[in-house]
Write an enzyme that holds these catalytic residues in place. Sequence first.
Site, PDB file in Angstrom:
ATOM      1  N   TYR A 186      53.303  30.877  48.990  1.00 36.34           N
ATOM      2  CA  TYR A 186      52.865  30.199  47.535  1.00 36.34           C
ATOM      3  C   TYR A 186      54.066  29.917  46.636  1.00 36.34           C
ATOM      4  O   TYR A 186      53.667  29.435  45.534  1.00 36.34           O
ATOM      5  CB  TYR A 186      51.685  31.425  46.944  1.00 36.34           C
ATOM      6  CG  TYR A 186      50.849  31.697  48.022  1.00 36.34           C
ATOM      7  CD1 TYR A 186      49.846  30.828  48.038  1.00 36.34           C
ATOM      8  CD2 TYR A 186      50.746  32.861  48.452  1.00 36.34           C
ATOM      9  CE1 TYR A 186      48.608  30.998  48.639  1.00 36.34           C
ATOM     10  CE2 TYR A 186      49.678  32.908  49.257  1.00 36.34           C
ATOM     11  CZ  TYR A 186      48.410  32.207  49.264  1.00 36.34           C
ATOM     12  OH  TYR A 186      47.632  32.444  50.043  1.00 36.34           O
ATOM     13  N   HIS A 238      50.162  26.444  41.945  1.00 31.88           N
ATOM     14  CA  HIS A 238      49.548  27.293  40.867  1.00 31.88           C
ATOM     15  C   HIS A 238      50.561  28.454  40.709  1.00 31.88           C
ATOM     16  O   HIS A 238      50.280  29.344  39.856  1.00 31.88           O
ATOM     17  CB  HIS A 238      48.358  27.968  42.078  1.00 31.88           C
ATOM     18  CG  HIS A 238      47.041  28.552  41.423  1.00 31.88           C
ATOM     19  ND1 HIS A 238      46.712  28.343  40.301  1.00 31.88           N
ATOM     20  CD2 HIS A 238      46.395  29.590  42.126  1.00 31.88           C
ATOM     21  CE1 HIS A 238      45.451  28.716  40.313  1.00 31.88           C
ATOM     22  NE2 HIS A 238      45.322  29.417  41.269  1.00 31.88           N
ATOM     23  N   TYR A 292      47.533  38.874  43.464  1.00 28.80           N
ATOM     24  CA  TYR A 292      47.232  37.353  43.565  1.00 28.80           C
ATOM     25  C   TYR A 292      46.516  37.035  42.215  1.00 28.80           C
ATOM     26  O   TYR A 292      46.214  37.817  41.265  1.00 28.80           O
ATOM     27  CB  TYR A 292      46.120  37.402  44.574  1.00 28.80           C
ATOM     28  CG  TYR A 292      46.782  37.507  45.997  1.00 28.80           C
ATOM     29  CD1 TYR A 292      47.314  36.241  46.459  1.00 28.80           C
ATOM     30  CD2 TYR A 292      46.822  38.485  46.581  1.00 28.80           C
ATOM     31  CE1 TYR A 292      48.018  36.322  47.753  1.00 28.80           C
ATOM     32  CE2 TYR A 292      47.389  38.720  48.004  1.00 28.80           C
ATOM     33  CZ  TYR A 292      48.057  37.327  48.478  1.00 28.80           C
ATOM     34  OH  TYR A 292      48.833  37.589  49.698  1.00 28.80           O
ATOM     35  N   ASN A 326      43.924  35.653  40.868  1.00 31.71           N
ATOM     36  CA  ASN A 326      42.657  36.309  40.585  1.00 31.71           C
ATOM     37  C   ASN A 326      42.674  37.776  39.993  1.00 31.71           C
ATOM     38  O   ASN A 326      41.596  38.087  39.561  1.00 31.71           O
ATOM     39  CB  ASN A 326      41.638  36.347  41.862  1.00 31.71           C
ATOM     40  CG  ASN A 326      41.424  34.661  42.207  1.00 31.71           C
ATOM     41  OD1 ASN A 326      42.079  33.751  41.677  1.00 31.71           O
ATOM     42  ND2 ASN A 326      40.766  34.782  43.095  1.00 31.71           N
ATOM     43  N   ASP A 370      49.524  27.193  35.088  1.00 31.13           N
ATOM     44  CA  ASP A 370      48.919  25.741  35.544  1.00 31.13           C
ATOM     45  C   ASP A 370      47.861  25.575  35.002  1.00 31.13           C
ATOM     46  O   ASP A 370      46.837  26.093  34.658  1.00 31.13           O
ATOM     47  CB  ASP A 370      48.936  25.726  37.050  1.00 31.13           C
ATOM     48  CG  ASP A 370      47.919  26.604  37.594  1.00 31.13           C
ATOM     49  OD1 ASP A 370      48.063  27.675  37.508  1.00 31.13           O
ATOM     50  OD2 ASP A 370      46.966  26.215  38.467  1.00 31.13           O
ATOM     51  N   ASN A 427      41.124  31.223  37.327  1.00 33.16           N
ATOM     52  CA  ASN A 427      40.508  32.488  37.537  1.00 33.16           C
ATOM     53  C   ASN A 427      41.579  33.627  36.868  1.00 33.16           C
ATOM     54  O   ASN A 427      41.262  34.810  36.893  1.00 33.16           O
ATOM     55  CB  ASN A 427      40.524  32.708  39.114  1.00 33.16           C
ATOM     56  CG  ASN A 427      39.139  32.278  39.502  1.00 33.16           C
ATOM     57  OD1 ASN A 427      38.245  31.914  38.754  1.00 33.16           O
ATOM     58  ND2 ASN A 427      39.235  31.507  40.835  1.00 33.16           N
TER      59      ASN A 427
END
Length: 192
Positions: free
Chosen positions: A18, A23, A70, A72, A97, A118
């Site tokens: 990632y 993100h 993560y 979330n 973002d 989230n």
Amino acid sequence: MAEDTWLIAGLGNPGTRYRHTRHNIGHMVLDELLERMGATYTRTKVGAKAVGARLAHGGPKVIFAISEGYMNHSGKPVRGLMDYFSVDPAHLVVVHDELDIDFGRLKLKRGGSEGGHNGLKSITQHLGGNRDYLRVRAGIGRPPGQMETADYVLQGFSEAERKELPGFIDRTADAVELLLTEGLTAAQNKVH
């Protein structure tokens, strides 16, 4: 409460998969800020990497942090750091973002809705519903065509965006510094 202590949280996801995705722009901005200061993260017991520093001689004390979990689940480590360093929600700055802003543009604001983000939802939840924290909203634009939002934010930047990305990260890091040294209104007047 340590009155002049700020927490800057850069949102993103962990791991190389990632690292260069839309993100993770919050992580990229914090990496730039740390590079400017010659600082490096250390692991904490709350699931985040963090480092304390001052932006300038006599400037405010700042804790720079990224979650090791993560997006979330950003709220738990952010809240853990706020509790540990006695940071008031009014002194929390979240760099993230933003789909509703075109790529390469940024906006600064305090409070408001999470807009479906989230990471912000998790932070608000762990602050007991308090939304009165500052946001540095780094525009990534909307997905093209019928692409799912989740797929879009977890994709790398386009070739054209990659060319502009270093300058955008630099300007966003400048905006974080302005926010801390000059306050929200003055920073908005210079950034918007």
